[in-house]
Scaffold this motif. Structure first.
Motif, mmCIF file in Angstrom:
data_model
loop_
_atom_site.group_PDB
_atom_site.id
_atom_site.type_symbol
_atom_site.label_atom_id
_atom_site.label_comp_id
_atom_site.label_asym_id
_atom_site.label_seq_id
_atom_site.Cartn_x
_atom_site.Cartn_y
_atom_site.Cartn_z
ATOM 1 N N GLY A 28 10.307 -2.002 -10.426
ATOM 2 C CA GLY A 28 11.393 -1.485 -10.077
ATOM 3 C C GLY A 28 11.273 -0.648 -8.956
ATOM 4 O O GLY A 28 12.216 -0.424 -8.084
ATOM 5 N N PHE A 29 10.324 0.345 -8.924
ATOM 6 C CA PHE A 29 10.042 1.285 -7.769
ATOM 7 C C PHE A 29 9.556 0.482 -6.645
ATOM 8 O O PHE A 29 10.324 0.720 -5.341
ATOM 9 N N VAL A 30 9.066 -0.604 -6.658
ATOM 10 C CA VAL A 30 8.417 -1.385 -5.443
ATOM 11 C C VAL A 30 9.899 -2.267 -5.116
ATOM 12 O O VAL A 30 10.175 -2.214 -3.711
ATOM 13 N N ASP A 31 10.665 -2.743 -5.729
ATOM 14 C CA ASP A 31 11.996 -3.516 -5.528
ATOM 15 C C ASP A 31 12.791 -2.394 -4.620
ATOM 16 O O ASP A 31 13.414 -2.922 -3.694
ATOM 17 N N ARG A 32 13.070 -1.113 -5.238
ATOM 18 C CA ARG A 32 13.614 -0.153 -4.541
ATOM 19 C C ARG A 32 13.209 0.198 -3.208
ATOM 20 O O ARG A 32 14.149 0.433 -2.315
ATOM 21 N N TYR A 33 11.952 0.167 -3.239
ATOM 22 C CA TYR A 33 11.167 0.473 -1.706
ATOM 23 C C TYR A 33 11.680 -0.618 -0.986
ATOM 24 O O TYR A 33 11.931 -0.405 0.353
ATOM 25 N N LEU A 34 11.384 -1.867 -1.286
ATOM 26 C CA LEU A 34 11.433 -2.990 -0.347
ATOM 27 C C LEU A 34 13.117 -3.173 -0.162
ATOM 28 O O LEU A 34 13.228 -3.221 1.089
ATOM 29 N N ASP A 35 13.729 -2.784 -0.934
ATOM 30 C CA ASP A 35 15.288 -2.810 -0.511
ATOM 31 C C ASP A 35 15.709 -1.836 0.477
ATOM 32 O O ASP A 35 16.609 -2.144 1.560
ATOM 33 N N ALA A 36 15.298 -0.818 0.240
ATOM 34 C CA ALA A 36 15.530 0.365 1.269
ATOM 35 C C ALA A 36 14.902 0.108 2.501
ATOM 36 O O ALA A 36 15.496 0.210 3.762
ATOM 37 N N THR B 75 0.767 -1.346 0.016
ATOM 38 C CA THR B 75 0.013 0.032 -0.040
ATOM 39 C C THR B 75 0.777 1.095 -0.006
ATOM 40 O O THR B 75 0.459 2.219 -0.739
ATOM 41 N N ILE B 76 2.041 1.450 0.876
ATOM 42 C CA ILE B 76 2.673 2.507 0.939
ATOM 43 C C ILE B 76 3.398 2.743 -0.450
ATOM 44 O O ILE B 76 3.598 3.747 -0.872
ATOM 45 N N ALA B 77 3.968 1.545 -1.088
ATOM 46 C CA ALA B 77 4.861 1.622 -2.342
ATOM 47 C C ALA B 77 3.812 2.174 -3.193
ATOM 48 O O ALA B 77 4.356 2.923 -4.083
ATOM 49 N N VAL B 78 2.651 1.628 -3.414
ATOM 50 C CA VAL B 78 1.707 2.156 -4.461
ATOM 51 C C VAL B 78 1.331 3.572 -4.303
ATOM 52 O O VAL B 78 1.372 4.249 -5.311
ATOM 53 N N LEU C 123 2.157 9.015 -6.387
ATOM 54 C CA LEU C 123 2.641 10.426 -6.225
ATOM 55 C C LEU C 123 3.569 10.863 -7.195
ATOM 56 O O LEU C 123 3.707 11.807 -7.792
ATOM 57 N N LEU C 124 4.682 9.897 -7.240
ATOM 58 C CA LEU C 124 5.694 10.147 -8.247
ATOM 59 C C LEU C 124 5.327 10.075 -9.500
ATOM 60 O O LEU C 124 5.692 11.082 -10.434
ATOM 61 N N VAL C 125 4.455 9.450 -10.012
ATOM 62 C CA VAL C 125 4.039 9.157 -11.423
ATOM 63 C C VAL C 125 2.974 10.372 -11.680
ATOM 64 O O VAL C 125 2.945 11.038 -12.853
#
Length: 91
Positions: free
Chosen positions: A43-51, A15-18, A23-25
């Motif tokens: 890619g953004f979800v992967d980046r968010y989960l990595d962080a 939910t947070i990633a979406v 917002l970014l899009v």
């Protein structure tokens, strides 16, 4: 119970990633709206989960005045789930 917590945690993270991706899009960038296809979003979800997994919110492209909440409670980005995330699962 443990599986239930995993589902809730994944749902929360997704939910947070979406929300962040939306917002970014949607925000105008140089007068035009950016587009982001499925690969971009994944890619953004992967980046968010990595962080999250590395407990490093500095890895995210967010503004200084980003707002982060958990269960309706405003927190600093990097608090809350960021302190307890043990690793990434599959999605």
């Amino acid at each position: 119970m443990r599986a239930h917590m995993r589902i809730l945690t994944f749902t929360f993270i997704a939910t947070i990633a979406v929300a962040i991706v939306t917002l970014l899009v949607a925000l105008p960038s140089g007068g035009s709206v950016r587009t982001c296809d499925r690969v971009c979003l994944n890619g953004f979800v992967d980046r968010y989960l990595d962080a999250l997994a590395t407990h490093d919110p500095g890895r995210l492209p967010v503004t200084r005045d980003v707002r982060f909440t958990e269960n309706g409670q405003r927190l600093e980005l990097g608090d809350g789930l960021w302190n307890t995330m043990a690793g990434e699962g599959g999605y």
